[in-house]
Design a protein around this motif. Structure first.
Motif, PDB file in Angstrom:
ATOM      1  N   GLU A   1       0.835  -1.212   0.000  1.00 33.53           N
ATOM      2  CA  GLU A   1       0.000   0.000   0.000  1.00 33.53           C
ATOM      3  C   GLU A   1       0.862   1.250   0.000  1.00 33.53           C
ATOM      4  O   GLU A   1       0.612   2.208  -0.730  1.00 33.53           O
ATOM      5  CB  GLU A   1      -0.871   0.011   1.260  1.00 33.53           C
ATOM      6  N   ASP A   2       1.903   1.219   0.843  1.00 32.60           N
ATOM      7  CA  ASP A   2       2.826   2.367   0.916  1.00 32.60           C
ATOM      8  C   ASP A   2       3.390   2.675  -0.459  1.00 32.60           C
ATOM      9  O   ASP A   2       3.458   3.834  -0.888  1.00 32.60           O
ATOM     10  CB  ASP A   2       4.004   2.047   1.860  1.00 32.60           C
ATOM     11  N   ILE A   3       3.802   1.621  -1.135  1.00 37.61           N
ATOM     12  CA  ILE A   3       4.439   1.794  -2.442  1.00 37.61           C
ATOM     13  C   ILE A   3       3.424   2.243  -3.483  1.00 37.61           C
ATOM     14  O   ILE A   3       3.692   3.104  -4.324  1.00 37.61           O
ATOM     15  CB  ILE A   3       5.144   0.483  -2.855  1.00 37.61           C
ATOM     16  N   ARG A   4       2.229   1.659  -3.407  1.00 39.70           N
ATOM     17  CA  ARG A   4       1.178   2.023  -4.354  1.00 39.70           C
ATOM     18  C   ARG A   4       0.858   3.519  -4.249  1.00 39.70           C
ATOM     19  O   ARG A   4       0.779   4.218  -5.243  1.00 39.70           O
ATOM     20  CB  ARG A   4      -0.074   1.191  -4.055  1.00 39.70           C
ATOM     21  N   PHE A   5       0.694   4.005  -3.010  1.00 44.44           N
ATOM     22  CA  PHE A   5       0.385   5.426  -2.810  1.00 44.44           C
ATOM     23  C   PHE A   5       1.469   6.320  -3.386  1.00 44.44           C
ATOM     24  O   PHE A   5       1.204   7.391  -3.911  1.00 44.44           O
ATOM     25  CB  PHE A   5       0.199   5.748  -1.319  1.00 44.44           C
ATOM     26  N   ARG A   6       2.711   5.856  -3.295  1.00 43.73           N
ATOM     27  CA  ARG A   6       3.820   6.687  -3.764  1.00 43.73           C
ATOM     28  C   ARG A   6       3.971   6.657  -5.287  1.00 43.73           C
ATOM     29  O   ARG A   6       4.293   7.662  -5.916  1.00 43.73           O
ATOM     30  CB  ARG A   6       5.140   6.203  -3.124  1.00 43.73           C
ATOM     31  N   LEU A   7       3.725   5.494  -5.867  1.00 42.09           N
ATOM     32  CA  LEU A   7       4.019   5.350  -7.297  1.00 42.09           C
ATOM     33  C   LEU A   7       2.841   5.568  -8.230  1.00 42.09           C
ATOM     34  O   LEU A   7       3.046   5.834  -9.414  1.00 42.09           O
ATOM     35  CB  LEU A   7       4.609   3.960  -7.577  1.00 42.09           C
ATOM     36  N   VAL A   8       1.638   5.439  -7.693  1.00 42.94           N
ATOM     37  CA  VAL A   8       0.494   5.547  -8.585  1.00 42.94           C
ATOM     38  C   VAL A   8       0.471   6.935  -9.245  1.00 42.94           C
ATOM     39  O   VAL A   8       0.653   7.956  -8.594  1.00 42.94           O
ATOM     40  CB  VAL A   8      -0.830   5.228  -7.831  1.00 42.94           C
ATOM     41  N   GLY A   9       0.363   6.928 -10.556  1.00 44.33           N
ATOM     42  CA  GLY A   9       0.306   8.196 -11.282  1.00 44.33           C
ATOM     43  C   GLY A   9       1.650   8.830 -11.547  1.00 44.33           C
ATOM     44  O   GLY A   9       1.731   9.812 -12.275  1.00 44.33           O
ATOM     45  N   SER A  10       2.729   8.305 -10.962  1.00 43.94           N
ATOM     46  CA  SER A  10       4.031   8.940 -11.192  1.00 43.94           C
ATOM     47  C   SER A  10       4.593   8.470 -12.533  1.00 43.94           C
ATOM     48  O   SER A  10       4.490   7.295 -12.881  1.00 43.94           O
ATOM     49  CB  SER A  10       5.011   8.598 -10.068  1.00 43.94           C
ATOM     50  N   ALA A  11       5.181   9.393 -13.254  1.00 45.47           N
ATOM     51  CA  ALA A  11       5.781   9.039 -14.553  1.00 45.47           C
ATOM     52  C   ALA A  11       7.121   8.395 -14.272  1.00 45.47           C
ATOM     53  O   ALA A  11       8.066   9.060 -13.871  1.00 45.47           O
ATOM     54  CB  ALA A  11       5.945  10.295 -15.397  1.00 45.47           C
ATOM     55  N   ILE A  12       7.166   7.098 -14.445  1.00 42.28           N
ATOM     56  CA  ILE A  12       8.401   6.404 -14.112  1.00 42.28           C
ATOM     57  C   ILE A  12       8.865   5.551 -15.276  1.00 42.28           C
ATOM     58  O   ILE A  12       8.063   4.903 -15.935  1.00 42.28           O
ATOM     59  CB  ILE A  12       8.213   5.577 -12.824  1.00 42.28           C
ATOM     60  N   ARG A  13      10.164   5.573 -15.488  1.00 41.83           N
ATOM     61  CA  ARG A  13      10.738   4.879 -16.628  1.00 41.83           C
ATOM     62  C   ARG A  13      10.551   3.362 -16.497  1.00 41.83           C
ATOM     63  O   ARG A  13      10.738   2.793 -15.428  1.00 41.83           O
ATOM     64  CB  ARG A  13      12.236   5.202 -16.703  1.00 41.83           C
TER      65      ARG A  13
ATOM     66  N   ILE B   1       4.241  -6.276 -13.414  1.00 45.77           N
ATOM     67  CA  ILE B   1       4.602  -5.729 -12.088  1.00 45.77           C
ATOM     68  C   ILE B   1       3.595  -4.648 -11.693  1.00 45.77           C
ATOM     69  O   ILE B   1       3.160  -4.581 -10.545  1.00 45.77           O
ATOM     70  CB  ILE B   1       6.037  -5.147 -12.104  1.00 45.77           C
ATOM     71  N   CYS B   2       3.217  -3.815 -12.686  1.00 44.84           N
ATOM     72  CA  CYS B   2       2.245  -2.741 -12.402  1.00 44.84           C
ATOM     73  C   CYS B   2       0.919  -3.313 -11.928  1.00 44.84           C
ATOM     74  O   CYS B   2       0.302  -2.814 -10.993  1.00 44.84           O
ATOM     75  CB  CYS B   2       2.027  -1.873 -13.639  1.00 44.84           C
ATOM     76  N   VAL B   3       0.515  -4.405 -12.560  1.00 45.41           N
ATOM     77  CA  VAL B   3      -0.746  -5.040 -12.164  1.00 45.41           C
ATOM     78  C   VAL B   3      -0.594  -5.619 -10.753  1.00 45.41           C
ATOM     79  O   VAL B   3      -1.444  -5.436  -9.882  1.00 45.41           O
ATOM     80  CB  VAL B   3      -1.141  -6.151 -13.177  1.00 45.41           C
ATOM     81  N   GLU B   4       0.498  -6.319 -10.519  1.00 45.71           N
ATOM     82  CA  GLU B   4       0.751  -6.956  -9.216  1.00 45.71           C
ATOM     83  C   GLU B   4       0.714  -5.936  -8.075  1.00 45.71           C
ATOM     84  O   GLU B   4       0.166  -6.166  -7.016  1.00 45.71           O
ATOM     85  CB  GLU B   4       2.115  -7.638  -9.273  1.00 45.71           C
TER      86      GLU B   4
END
Ligand SMILES: [Zn+2]
Length: 286
Positions: free
Chosen positions: A259-271, A279-282
């Motif tokens: 959850e911590d990681i999801r909140f941080r990465l969701v919507g972020s433009a990442i290479r 991995i994104c689905v997981e």
């Protein structure tokens, strides 16, 4: 502040960020740099009122560099005289005086101590880091968390065993990677990242991370975030149990880290997000 009593020495806390530390300037070194202009004025015999007064009533004709103070001199004078070691680095051997003008940057470079960039700095201070997780991991890397082995050394009467497994002394190394409970949490995270490797001890895990987690791709960022979140969540679970709060299971902690990681990465433009759809689905960050 003495290192033995503090979680992290003042010296360490004051390191500039690019050399791995917090964004605080070392006030002591800045103060010395500022005071050094008085030394420069005295040695150069610049005709200010203070220099004339010092020459007449303190030095009484003696050289500042050779002056022998008595114990009755003030704090200010004791500090000024200690700066003679720095002054020696600017003196021209031929003339015995300073050459050129006083330059604060040059003095600062000499006074400020240099530190090596720690090899693991990039594991904590990376573009998408979560500050509160990074801070706790930083304390852990320096073994400055209040684990029970450290509290015992400080003379505090506490129980010594790990509250997560109740089977060993609670040290930093045990709490994070030797404890069967924690090991299962980290093993679960690695599994979700499709990494088939067994969990090693603290040093092995840090060395592995330093060697493998380079770059800014999705999987690297995700693993760095997971490592920091893992340290934070394990410590948090330990604290909850010590202070009589709720107890979480291995599964609960894995979910919380995700959850911590999801909140941080969701919507972020990442290479690399495009090439890592599975991995994104997981992780729910697509
Ligand atoms: Zn344990």
């Amino acid at each position: 502040m003495k290192d033995e009593g503090a979680r992290v020495s003042w010296d360490l806390v004051c390191r500039p960020n690019h050399e791995w530390g917090l964004r605080l300037q070392n006030l002591i070194d800045w103060n010395k740099t500022s005071m050094f202009q008085h030394v420069w004025a005295l040695v150069s015999n610049v005709g200010t009122l203070w220099v004339r007064w010092t020459n007449e009533y303190i030095l009484k004709g003696k050289s500042f560099m050779a002056f022998e103070p008595t114990s009755s001199y003030s704090w200010f004078w004791r500090k000024i005289l200690k700066l003679r070691a720095v002054a020696g680095q600017f003196l021209d051997p031929a003339s015995g005086g300073f050459s050129g003008q006083y330059k604060v940057n040059e003095v600062w470079k000499v006074i400020r101590r240099k530190y090596e960039r720690e090899s693991w700095a990039g594991l904590i201070w990376f573009p998408l880091h979560i500050p509160r997780f990074a801070m706790i991991t930083w304390f852990a890397l320096f073994d400055r968390l209040p684990t029970r082995d450290r509290l015992l050394k400080l003379g505090l009467v506490v129980a010594s065993e790990c509250v997560l497994c109740s089977s060993d002394l609670e040290t930093r190394d045990h709490l994070f990677f030797n404890c069967v409970f924690s090991k299962e949490v980290w093993g679960g995270i690695l599994q979700i990242c499709n990494l088939s490797r067994s969990v090693g001890g603290w040093s092995q895990e840090v060395l592995w991370a330093v060697a493998e987690l380079k770059g800014r791709s999705l999987i690297i960022t995700l693993l760095k975030l997971a490592g920091n979140a893992y340290v934070y969540r394990i410590l948090n679970e330990r604290n909850c149990r010590v202070f009589g709060g709720s107890r979480s299971t291995v599964g609960d902690l894995i979910c919380r880290i995700m959850e911590d990681i999801r909140f941080r990465l969701v919507g972020s433009a990442i290479r690399g997000a495009g090439q890592n759809a599975d991995i994104c689905v997981e992780w729910g960050i697509g």
